[in-house]
Design a protein around this motif. Structure first.
Motif, PDB file in Angstrom:
ATOM      1  N   GLU A   1       1.332  -8.688  23.846  1.00  0.00           N
ATOM      2  CA  GLU A   1       1.803  -9.711  24.782  1.00  0.00           C
ATOM      3  C   GLU A   1       1.682  -9.244  26.232  1.00  0.00           C
ATOM      4  O   GLU A   1       1.343 -10.028  27.131  1.00  0.00           O
ATOM      5  N   LEU A   2       1.973  -7.967  26.467  1.00  0.00           N
ATOM      6  CA  LEU A   2       2.033  -7.460  27.841  1.00  0.00           C
ATOM      7  C   LEU A   2       0.764  -6.734  28.270  1.00  0.00           C
ATOM      8  O   LEU A   2       0.692  -6.233  29.396  1.00  0.00           O
TER       9      LEU A   2
ATOM     10  N   ILE B   1      -0.795  -8.098  31.416  1.00  0.00           N
ATOM     11  CA  ILE B   1       0.147  -8.328  32.514  1.00  0.00           C
ATOM     12  C   ILE B   1       0.514  -6.987  33.130  1.00  0.00           C
ATOM     13  O   ILE B   1       0.544  -5.965  32.450  1.00  0.00           O
TER      14      ILE B   1
ATOM     15  N   ALA C   1       8.982  -4.145  35.439  1.00  0.00           N
ATOM     16  CA  ALA C   1       8.205  -5.294  35.891  1.00  0.00           C
ATOM     17  C   ALA C   1       8.296  -5.413  37.408  1.00  0.00           C
ATOM     18  O   ALA C   1       9.313  -5.053  38.008  1.00  0.00           O
TER      19      ALA C   1
ATOM     20  N   SER D   1      16.381 -16.312  30.127  1.00  0.00           N
ATOM     21  CA  SER D   1      15.775 -15.608  28.996  1.00  0.00           C
ATOM     22  C   SER D   1      16.771 -14.670  28.332  1.00  0.00           C
ATOM     23  O   SER D   1      16.788 -14.522  27.115  1.00  0.00           O
TER      24      SER D   1
ATOM     25  N   ALA E   1      11.320 -12.851  29.063  1.00  0.00           N
ATOM     26  CA  ALA E   1      10.664 -14.013  28.459  1.00  0.00           C
ATOM     27  C   ALA E   1       9.767 -13.589  27.301  1.00  0.00           C
ATOM     28  O   ALA E   1       9.681 -14.276  26.272  1.00  0.00           O
ATOM     29  N   SER E   2       9.081 -12.438  27.463  1.00  0.00           N
ATOM     30  CA  SER E   2       8.221 -11.943  26.382  1.00  0.00           C
ATOM     31  C   SER E   2       9.044 -11.548  25.161  1.00  0.00           C
ATOM     32  O   SER E   2       8.619 -11.765  24.020  1.00  0.00           O
TER      33      SER E   2
ATOM     34  N   GLU F   1       9.815 -14.858  23.511  1.00  0.00           N
ATOM     35  CA  GLU F   1       8.625 -15.483  22.917  1.00  0.00           C
ATOM     36  C   GLU F   1       8.240 -14.817  21.599  1.00  0.00           C
ATOM     37  O   GLU F   1       7.925 -15.493  20.608  1.00  0.00           O
TER      38      GLU F   1
ATOM     39  N   GLU G   1      11.410 -12.034  35.478  1.00  0.00           N
ATOM     40  CA  GLU G   1      11.828 -12.664  34.218  1.00  0.00           C
ATOM     41  C   GLU G   1      10.811 -12.448  33.109  1.00  0.00           C
ATOM     42  O   GLU G   1      11.079 -12.783  31.957  1.00  0.00           O
ATOM     43  N   ARG G   2       9.651 -11.884  33.427  1.00  0.00           N
ATOM     44  CA  ARG G   2       8.538 -11.907  32.466  1.00  0.00           C
ATOM     45  C   ARG G   2       8.818 -11.077  31.216  1.00  0.00           C
ATOM     46  O   ARG G   2       8.479 -11.495  30.108  1.00  0.00           O
TER      47      ARG G   2
ATOM     48  N   GLU H   1       7.714 -10.871  39.067  1.00  0.00           N
ATOM     49  CA  GLU H   1       7.774 -11.365  37.691  1.00  0.00           C
ATOM     50  C   GLU H   1       9.005 -10.788  36.991  1.00  0.00           C
ATOM     51  O   GLU H   1       8.930 -10.299  35.866  1.00  0.00           O
TER      52      GLU H   1
END
Length: 729
Positions: free
Chosen positions: A501-502, A505, A464, A325, A474-475, A478, A470-471, A468
């Motif tokens: 987005e988050l 999460i 994070a 990412s 990645a967001s 995205e 990489e989350r 997770e």
């Protein structure tokens, strides 16, 4: 692509051949002698820059008369302007084209409800006698025989407003808002003459905004960019309607972006209990006034293209196991964000000093760059983007640090100091996958790195869980990918999208945004008016990977600038450093056999990319492959020194001739090597990192003295090519 022109009907051929003449009268007023008339900040610069854009676009017209009046040139006084208009009206012919541009205050004389353009010496208490009445201007143009007439007015300024000079903060004298009267008068004028085309900076009841970040009024800023080529169609032609649509769309979009940013700033203020909320900007809608559809030509493609100053710099540093990412983020910033991107993966051999230098180079790049001086330079907003992926920790002494590796630690106080030295807009991203809950410390980082209300700055940080890791990255990718197909992405809009987005999460998002000068953009706006889509940026971000912590940014920059010999010297220095042969000064067979594949491929990629396939080790390898089967040609010499040596010697000489290292059967000394557009493929890099074969000077010409020495030297070259082949598998 640069413009071919702004066209109406049959004027093109006459202008290009010199039968017709183009008359340009441009007026901009910053400072007014009457203290009752507010001064403006950018009208003079509007006028000057628009003149440069028009001059560049009309370079193909031999008959041209440009008259520019502003605070820094001929004074925009009432007498100067009226005299100039009368001279043009009396001299112009029917086949000519006349354009009049004004940037400054317009006022309504209440007693007779006439619009007056305020010039330098206009007196508010005596507008009729000291200002340029719009009706008088239109009458002079009516008396002018030129069939094509254009009138561009940026005359409804909001005054000396900053980014936060929005509705409700400063009362505006209605006398300084002539927009409604302008529209009505110009409509009446357009109905009388088909060749008349007017553009206004705003519609009825609106005002024009100046933005310090743009260093222009927003309307004229996009007029300039449109004329520079951004409003061109697929053939490179700028039509009057195309230019209007471009300016209309861009002006509305910029005001909308400014309001997006205000909303996020207000959100932060409310969260802190601050009730001093900034009101949003009212609309500014450029207005076109024309009867029918005309094609007016104002220019043809200039001989010289417009250079673009490129102050958008980005640095992505991944201090954790290599993230797909993070690499994808680098590519988006490069291809869609218009950033010059450096991507680093921190290894055990990476030196902390090299990382700190890279951060300083990114943040301070604009501080040390030369300001543009040429009329053919289009200035962009300076922005830096810094992404750090690592761990937030505290030392035993209680000092806050950002850990990229065991060897690379960034102190918070040091980073804050570098941010303070930065003169560009800042977008700073802290990506901190954590093992335990350290959200409070991350919040402290965001608080500590804030630079106050006089710096254009966006801070985004996320903590994070390790499950997770990489989350968040990645967001980031995205949300950027979703914005690519839309009209760009501001920092404010990005924060809003990341919040959404988050929200579902378990990732804590912290942010700070402030901009008192203008809009902070992550992705520049891509409009339908950008004609030459084939020239849109598609190149990938440079992979500057190194297994031994080498910084390749200087080599990349030298190659990009076409400074070939300097890049060659840098290559030699780096090759020796990679092999740890700096003291020995030369590579040997053992060092070549163990040479870092990652670094060898990085050097080769950079040379091939920026030479457009002319230079590089892989290019030289292909030359070698085309000649390496050469058999020995001298049996007597083969008996003396061996056939392998003869073959190697002759192949070396053949290669050197093809690479331009020899001339007329003699070796060229490196100091005499010249690189030009006709340089043979594979001429560089020159193998200065090998110990040169013994040479003696014979009759002033350097000659290789020994065939055996030549063969030995060539075997080093073959070892380099073989290593590259192994690394590329």
């Amino acid at each position: 692509m640069c413009p071919v022109g702004v066209r109406t009907s049959h004027s093109t051929h006459a202008l290009e051949t010199g039968l017709a003449k183009l008359w340009l009268i441009l007026v901009g007023v910053n400072q007014y002698e009457d203290e009752q008339i507010p001064c403006l900040r950018y009208s003079a610069l509007d006028c000057q820059s628009l003149g440069e854009a028009l001059n560049a676009a009309t370079g193909g017209f031999p008959q041209k008369d440009i008259r520019i009046y502003h605070d820094f040139a001929q004074q925009p006084s009432f007498e100067n302007i009226r005299t100039s208009i009368k001279e043009v009206a009396a001299t112009a012919k029917s086949i000519d084209t006349v354009l009049f541009y004004f940037s400054g205050h317009g006022m309504v004389e209440r007693s007779i409800q006439q619009v007056v353009l305020c010039l330098k010496d206009t007196q508010k208490d005596n507008l009729i006698d000291t200002g340029l009445k719009l009706q008088e201007l239109l009458q002079l143009l009516e008396n002018c025989p030129a069939e094509q007439q254009l009138l561009w007015l940026d005359a409804c300024h909001s005054g000396n407003m900053t980014f936060f000079g929005a509705r409700g903060e400063t009362p505006i004298d209605p006398q300084f808002n002539p927009a409604q009267e302008l529209v009505e008068i110009l409509r009446q004028r357009a109905a009388k003459r088909k060749g008349f085309y007017a553009l206004l900076s705003c519609d009825r009841g609106q005002q024009s905004w100046e933005f310090p970040q743009l260093k222009h009024g927003v309307f004229t800023y996009y007029l300039i960019r449109g004329l520079r080529g951004e409003a061109a169609d697929s053939q490179g032609v700028i039509e009057a309607d195309g230019l209007y649509r471009y300016v209309y769309h861009q002006t509305l979009a910029y005001i909308d972006k400014a309001n997006q940013q205000l909303r996020v700033i207000n959100q932060l203020k409310k969260g802190r209990g601050d009730n001093q909320i900034h009101p949003e900007y009212p609309s500014q809608t450029p207005k076109r006034i024309v009867e029918g559809i005309g094609e007016v030509i104002l220019g043809i493609k200039p001989d010289k293209t417009v250079a673009i100053r490129h102050p958008r710099q980005a640095l992505v540093i991944d201090g954790l196991p290599k993230s797909k990412s993070a690499l994808a983020l680098s590519k988006i910033l490069n291809t869609s964000g218009g950033f010059e991107v450096n991507y680093w993966t921190v290894s055990e051999k990476t030196l902390a000093l090299d990382v700190r230098k890279a951060i300083q180079k990114c943040l301070l790049s604009e501080s040390f760059s030369e300001l543009p001086t040429s009329a053919n330079v289009l200035e962009e907003i300076a922005t830096v983007f810094l992404y750090l992926r690592g761990q937030i920790q505290e030392t035993e002494q209680g000092e806050a640090v950002f850990v990229l590796s065991d060897n690379v630690v960034i102190n918070r106080s040091w980073l804050r100091k570098q941010l303070r030295r930065c003169r560009s807009q800042q977008i700073i991203i802290l990506d901190c996958p954590v093992v335990s809950d350290s959200c409070v410390s991350l919040r402290d980082w965001v608080e500590e790195l804030q630079l106050g209300l006089d710096v254009e700055q966006c801070l985004i940080a996320a903590a994070a869980p390790s499950s997770e890791s990489e989350r968040f990255a990645a967001s980031l990718v995205e949300t950027l990918n979703k914005a690519i197909q839309k009209s760009g992405l501001t920092a404010a809009a990005w924060i809003t999208q990341l919040q959404l987005e988050l929200s579902s999460i378990d990732i804590k998002l912290y942010f700070w945004l402030f901009g008192s000068q203008g809009v902070i953009e992550v992705l520049s706006e891509k409009t339908l008016f950008s004609a030459d889509t084939s020239q849109q940026k598609t190149e990938d971000v440079d992979d500057l990977s190194s297994a031994v912590g080498i910084d390749y940014t200087n080599l990349r920059d030298l190659l990009k600038a076409g400074r070939w010999l300097e890049a060659n010297e840098e290559t030699t220095t780096l090759m020796l450093k990679i092999a740890n042969r700096e003291e020995k000064r030369y590579l040997d067979l053992a060092s070549l056999e163990n040479f870092s594949c990652s670094d060898l491929c990085t050097i080769d990629r950079l040379w091939v990319k920026y030479s457009h396939g002319r230079f590089g080790f892989s290019v030289q390898k292909r030359v070698w492959e085309s000649i390496k089967d050469t058999s020995g040609g001298d049996p007597v010499l083969a008996l003396m020194i061996g056939n392998d040596n003869v073959v190697a010697c002759q192949t070396c000489i053949d290669f050197a001739n093809r690479a331009g290292w020899r001339l007329k059967d003699s070796w060229i000394d490196y100091s005499d090597l010249t690189i030009n557009d006709d340089a043979p493929n594979g001429q560089l890099p020159y193998f200065g990192f090998f110990e040169q074969a013994w040479r003696v000077k014979v009759l002033g010409v350097w000659e290789l003295h020994s065939a055996i020495a030549t063969a030995s030297w060539w075997r080093l070259c073959v070892a380099l090519f073989s290593r590259l082949e192994t690394c590329q598998k």
